[in-house]
Scaffold this active site. Structure first.
Site, PDB file in Angstrom:
ATOM      1  N   ASP A   1      38.646  -8.827  51.354  1.00  0.00           N
ATOM      2  CA  ASP A   1      37.032  -8.684  51.575  1.00  0.00           C
ATOM      3  C   ASP A   1      36.473  -9.451  52.639  1.00  0.00           C
ATOM      4  OD1 ASP A   1      36.249  -6.775  49.991  1.00  0.00           O
ATOM      5  OD2 ASP A   1      35.498  -8.238  48.274  1.00  0.00           O
TER       6      ASP A   1
ATOM      7  N   MET B   1      22.977 -11.993  46.801  1.00  0.00           N
ATOM      8  CA  MET B   1      22.648 -11.228  47.489  1.00  0.00           C
ATOM      9  C   MET B   1      20.965 -10.991  47.511  1.00  0.00           C
ATOM     10  SD  MET B   1      25.728  -8.231  46.500  1.00  0.00           S
ATOM     11  CE  MET B   1      25.577  -8.817  44.644  1.00  0.00           C
TER      12      MET B   1
ATOM     13  N   GLY C   1      34.856 -15.456  45.661  1.00  0.00           N
ATOM     14  CA  GLY C   1      34.196 -15.799  44.531  1.00  0.00           C
ATOM     15  C   GLY C   1      35.209 -15.483  43.436  1.00  0.00           C
TER      16      GLY C   1
ATOM     17  N   GLY D   1      27.887 -21.957  51.148  1.00  0.00           N
ATOM     18  CA  GLY D   1      28.436 -22.949  50.390  1.00  0.00           C
ATOM     19  C   GLY D   1      29.644 -23.413  50.511  1.00  0.00           C
TER      20      GLY D   1
ATOM     21  N   LYS E   1      34.669  -4.360  56.203  1.00  0.00           N
ATOM     22  CA  LYS E   1      33.712  -3.553  57.116  1.00  0.00           C
ATOM     23  C   LYS E   1      33.454  -2.367  56.063  1.00  0.00           C
ATOM     24  CE  LYS E   1      34.430  -4.986  61.878  1.00  0.00           C
ATOM     25  NZ  LYS E   1      35.896  -5.352  61.573  1.00  0.00           N
TER      26      LYS E   1
ATOM     27  N   ILE F   1      32.212 -11.106  39.106  1.00  0.00           N
ATOM     28  CA  ILE F   1      30.886 -11.533  39.141  1.00  0.00           C
ATOM     29  C   ILE F   1      30.420 -10.806  40.550  1.00  0.00           C
ATOM     30  CG2 ILE F   1      29.208 -13.520  39.437  1.00  0.00           C
ATOM     31  CD1 ILE F   1      30.873 -14.730  37.410  1.00  0.00           C
TER      32      ILE F   1
END
Ligand code: SAH
Length: 268
Positions: free
Chosen positions: A35, A171, A89, A200, A57, A93
């Protein structure tokens, strides 16, 4: 004989926050589908002989793009032993890991899910905001600020006004002003502290803190990936020891390049 697909969480960005299981799978993968949110430092761990597909993309909310990714996963699982689907992540989630798991299960492909540190935990730790805190926040909610096909945000706004619940919006860059307006209209105190945290745990980490009613004015300076954290816990970050939180560790590539900004005077 089908191979196994591993849905692997890469964590929020800092390669040191990868799990040992994720690292082992990357080193031994036969094929990797990756990703957009996964940083170059982490890609460096991938077996150099693995077939590599960057679907960054392609990813987004369009169902046909997700269908293409599902079919690529299936094809690779039919021709490779260990297929790693690497996601930023945690895969479960806001990562569409559930959709990929169901699709692969329907086609008889074995799947293992490897959790990762989700952006909320990574970003909160990087800035020093405890997402829960005794006497301040008894719960935390992870919320998407972006719904499928840009449908309007239909959230249970009244429940989000609970002052003892920390809200973490993923988002949320495009919809931040609408989110703030709806929260205040449904009773969340306008002076509730809020934070925007960009990238972060990554080299370009940045953040800003302001009362809820003012946070929308800062949003233009923030590009994705950015998290919006709302709740009284945000004011606690100023009280931590300013010393390096990992004094025993040498500076790492991918670690935040500078200490957090001093907090706004009203939260000092
Ligand atoms: N599965 C991921 C979330 C994917 S949704 C996870 O568990 O973290 C993508 C959103 O996550 C971004 O728009 C942003 O809101 C957030 N995000 C992911 N990584 C981030 C980071 N390092 N810093 C800030 N926000 C991040």
């Amino acid at each position: 004989m089908n191979g196994t697909v591993y849905l692997v969480g890469a964590g929020p960005g800092d390669p040191e926050l990868l799990t040992l299981r994720a690292l082992k799978l990357l080193k031994h993968a036969d094929a990797v589908i990756c990703d957009r949110l996964v940083g170059a430092d982490i890609l460096g761990f991938i077996n150099p002989r693995a077939q590599f597909h960057d679907v960054g993309k392609m990813s987004g909310n369009c169902q046909h793009q997700q269908d293409d990714i599902n079919h690529l996963l299936l094809e690779l699982a039919q021709s490779h032993r260990r297929v790693v689907r690497l996601k930023g992540g945690d895969p479960f989630i806001f990562g569409r890991g559930g959709e990929e798991l169901l699709f692969l299960a329907q086609h008889g492909i074995p799947v293992e899910v490897v959790p990762g540190i989700t952006a909320a935990s990574g970003c909160a730790a990087a800035v020093g905001i405890p997402l829960t805190h005794r006497g301040v926040a008894a719960s935390v909610r992870f919320i998407t600020g972006h719904l499928q096909e840009n449908a309007g945000l239909t959230l249970d706004w009244r429940s989000l006004a609970d002052p003892t619940c920390t809200l973490v919006f993923y988002m949320a860059v495009a919809n931040a002003p609408a989110i703030v307006e709806a929260l205040i209209r449904h009773g969340r105190a306008p002076d509730t502290p809020a934070a925007l945290i960009h990238a972060g745990t990554m080299a370009g980490q940045d953040h800003a803190v302001a009362p809820l009613w003012q946070i929308s004015a800062l949003i233009d300076a923030f590009k994705p990936p950015t998290l919006l954290v709302i709740g009284d816990v945000v004011q606690l970050y100023a009280r931590r020891d300013a010393a390096d939180t990992r004094p025993d560790m040498p500076a790492q590539a991918g670690a935040p390049s500078r200490p957090p900004l001093p907090c706004s005077p009203e939260f000092a």
